[in-house]
Design an enzyme around this catalytic site. Structure first.
Site, short mmCIF file in Angstrom:
data_model
loop_
_atom_site.label_atom_id
_atom_site.label_comp_id
_atom_site.label_asym_id
_atom_site.label_seq_id
_atom_site.Cartn_x
_atom_site.Cartn_y
_atom_site.Cartn_z
N LYS A 55 0.85 -1.19 0.00
CA LYS A 55 0.00 0.00 0.00
C LYS A 55 0.88 1.23 0.00
O LYS A 55 1.88 1.29 0.72
CB LYS A 55 -0.87 -0.01 1.27
N LYS A 81 5.06 2.81 8.42
CA LYS A 81 3.85 3.56 8.76
C LYS A 81 2.67 2.61 9.02
O LYS A 81 1.97 2.73 10.01
CB LYS A 81 3.50 4.52 7.62
N LYS A 127 5.51 2.40 -2.89
CA LYS A 127 5.39 3.78 -3.39
C LYS A 127 5.61 3.77 -4.88
O LYS A 127 6.37 2.94 -5.41
CB LYS A 127 6.45 4.66 -2.72
N THR A 168 -5.67 12.92 6.44
CA THR A 168 -4.29 13.16 6.85
C THR A 168 -4.22 14.39 7.75
O THR A 168 -3.58 14.38 8.81
CB THR A 168 -3.37 13.32 5.61
N ASN A 206 -2.22 18.77 -0.80
CA ASN A 206 -3.32 18.03 -0.16
C ASN A 206 -3.16 18.02 1.36
O ASN A 206 -4.09 18.30 2.10
CB ASN A 206 -3.34 16.55 -0.59
N SER A 262 -7.63 5.12 4.14
CA SER A 262 -7.48 4.31 2.92
C SER A 262 -7.85 2.85 3.23
O SER A 262 -8.49 2.18 2.42
CB SER A 262 -6.03 4.33 2.43
N1 GLU Z 1 0.33 8.91 0.17
C1 GLU Z 1 -0.15 8.76 1.51
C2 GLU Z 1 0.97 8.44 2.46
O1 GLU Z 1 2.12 8.66 2.18
C3 GLU Z 1 -1.32 7.79 1.60
C4 GLU Z 1 -1.01 6.41 1.18
C5 GLU Z 1 -2.25 5.52 1.10
O2 GLU Z 1 -3.31 5.93 1.52
O3 GLU Z 1 -2.07 4.41 0.62
O4 GLU Z 1 0.72 8.00 3.55
#
Ligand code: GLU
Length: 432
Positions: free
Chosen positions: A70, A94, A106, A190, A221, A353
């Site tokens: 993810k 995370k 990523k 977030t 964002n 998410s």
């Molecule tokens: N891009 C966001 C992060 O770095 C969300 C990632 C997601 O929801 O998968 O946490």
């Protein structure tokens, strides 16, 4: 993978340090030093003038120990494989620290979004989707928005993926528009999480949260939603910056007015915002304003060794991914500045998410109130665990967060290895 002079080198350094504190052997965590899979793609796109351009794209899948991969997809001119690897690894940590059953990944495209039209961006996104199609999917790897991508980008991604698969597949991405299966509360998750973490850290340090003076770096964002949520929670936003510069007002900026401008025009730049009483500040000076709370919510590696000694904030809540370098972090610790680390502070997005993914898989629609409640429960619980862990080891919250994350990852890895050994015993031919 062992070059410590790059961003991924920082991941390795932190991994070694944390493993050491946990008393692990290198063998125990060796696999986490290497991303499980890396894909580099060349994306041909027909531009509006009929010419062809080829863009560089990536998807790095760091670890699937805790679940499907993810992580977001970012569009930026600075993207390279080292950055992708680093950000993918941070996603692994995370997800582990807040205990959501995902691994880390990523993706990204090396592109300056300001140079492409909307149609070109859509074609770029669709072509990228088809190239990484073999390694993503609702059960394997679920992308989401990140720097310079948004709900619309996810809608294009989902549509392109669904066309290739031959069936509607909303669960392949999160952060979609609500009308297309996105979750209520995801767009603001977030920032909501950042505000919750700011509240909790203020509580622990006896700082009044309501009325706290805040500076936010970044109006993307994350920055916008952090500003909105901190403002709604009663904080006073004194300073704000974006790529075009910074603004400051001692009595607090007119946040309602600024948010209104952003909602009318998402491309709005602060240099074009005028209001009586605001002072223009150079972009770099945002970080050194005299405030209680600093929220770096732009790109990574902003709080370096040079700027860290000049930071006046009492607490930092990291909205961006990896905004503080190792050197910057050491200086902040010496100065007694408390940092709520990125992998905890900005985890609100990944948590909602996760809720979106569940809703898509089971065709559910949860109420926004319930989503926000669940988000708060998870984040406050994670915060308290990180706090206790840091306290127990007399270390920083960042180190506390890594200790929790690595411990979870290693426990899960060992359980899998144990089962693998059992299977080998069962399936090995009996002697004679
Ligand atoms: N891009 C966001 C992060 O770095 C969300 C990632 C997601 O929801 O998968 O946490």
């Amino acid at each position: 993978m062992n070059d410590k002079n790059n961003a991924y080198g920082e991941v390795l350094e932190i991994l070694d340090q944390t493993a050491n504190l946990l008393g692990l052997e290198e063998q125990d965590y060796l696999r986490l030093k290497y991303p499980e899979r890396e894909m580099k793609v060349s994306i041909p796109v027909e531009m509006d003038d009929g010419s062809m351009q080829v863009f560089e794209g990536y998807r790095v899948q760091h670890s699937s120990v805790l679940g499907p991969y993810k992580g977001g997809i970012r569009y930026h001119q600075s993207i390279d494989p080292d950055e992708m690897r680093t950000l993918a690894a941070w996603m692994t940590f995370k997800c582990a620290v807040v205990n959501v059953p995902f691994g880390g990944a990523k993706g990204g495209i090396k592109v300056d979004v300001t140079e492409l039209s909307k149609n070109e961006l859509e074609r770029l996104t669709r072509a990228y989707t088809s190239l990484i199609y073999p390694i993503v999917g609702p059960e394997t790897d679920i992308p989401a928005p990140d720097v310079n991508t948004n709900a619309e980008t996810m809608a294009w991604f989902m549509d392109a993926y669904s066309c290739l698969r031959g069936e509607p597949t909303p669960a392949v991405v999160t952060g979609k528009p609500v009308e297309l299966g996105g979750s209520l509360g995801r767009a603001d998750a977030t920032g909501r999480g950042i505000s919750l973490m700011a509240r909790e850290i203020c509580k622990k340090h006896g700082l009044p949260f309501k009325g706290a003076r805040v500076a936010v770096q970044g109006c993307g964002n994350v920055g916008r939603s952090a500003v909105r949520n901190l403002h709604r929670s009663g904080c006073k936003i004194l300073a704000l910056s974006d790529v075009s510069g910074g603004i400051y007002r001692d009595e607090g900026l007119d946040i309602e007015q600024i948010l209104e401008l952003f909602s009318e025009n998402p491309e709005q730049l602060l240099k074009d915002y005028h209001s009586p009483g605001i002072r223009r500040i150079p972009r770099e000076e945002l970080l050194i304003q005299d405030v209680d709370i600093l929220v770096p919510a732009a790109l990574g590696h902003q709080i370096k060794g040079e700027v860290a000694p000049h930071i006046k904030a009492k607490v930092i809540v990291e909205g961006a991914n990896a905004p503080t370098t190792i050197e910057g972090d050491k200086i902040l610790a010496k100065k007694g500045v408390v940092v709520v680390p990125d992998i905890l502070a900005n985890s609100g997005g990944i948590i909602v998410s996760f809720f979106e993914w569940i809703q898509n898989l089971y065709s559910l629609k949860w109420e926004e109130y319930d989503i926000n409640q669940k988000l708060e429960t998870i984040m406050v619980e994670a915060f308290n665990k990180v706090w206790q862990k840091a306290d127990q080891h007399c270390t920083s919250l960042r180190q506390g967060a890594y200790l929790i994350a690595l411990d979870r990852l290693i426990t899960a890895t060992k359980m899998k290895d144990l089962n693998q050994q059992r299977m080998q015993v069962v399936s090995s031919p009996s002697p004679n």
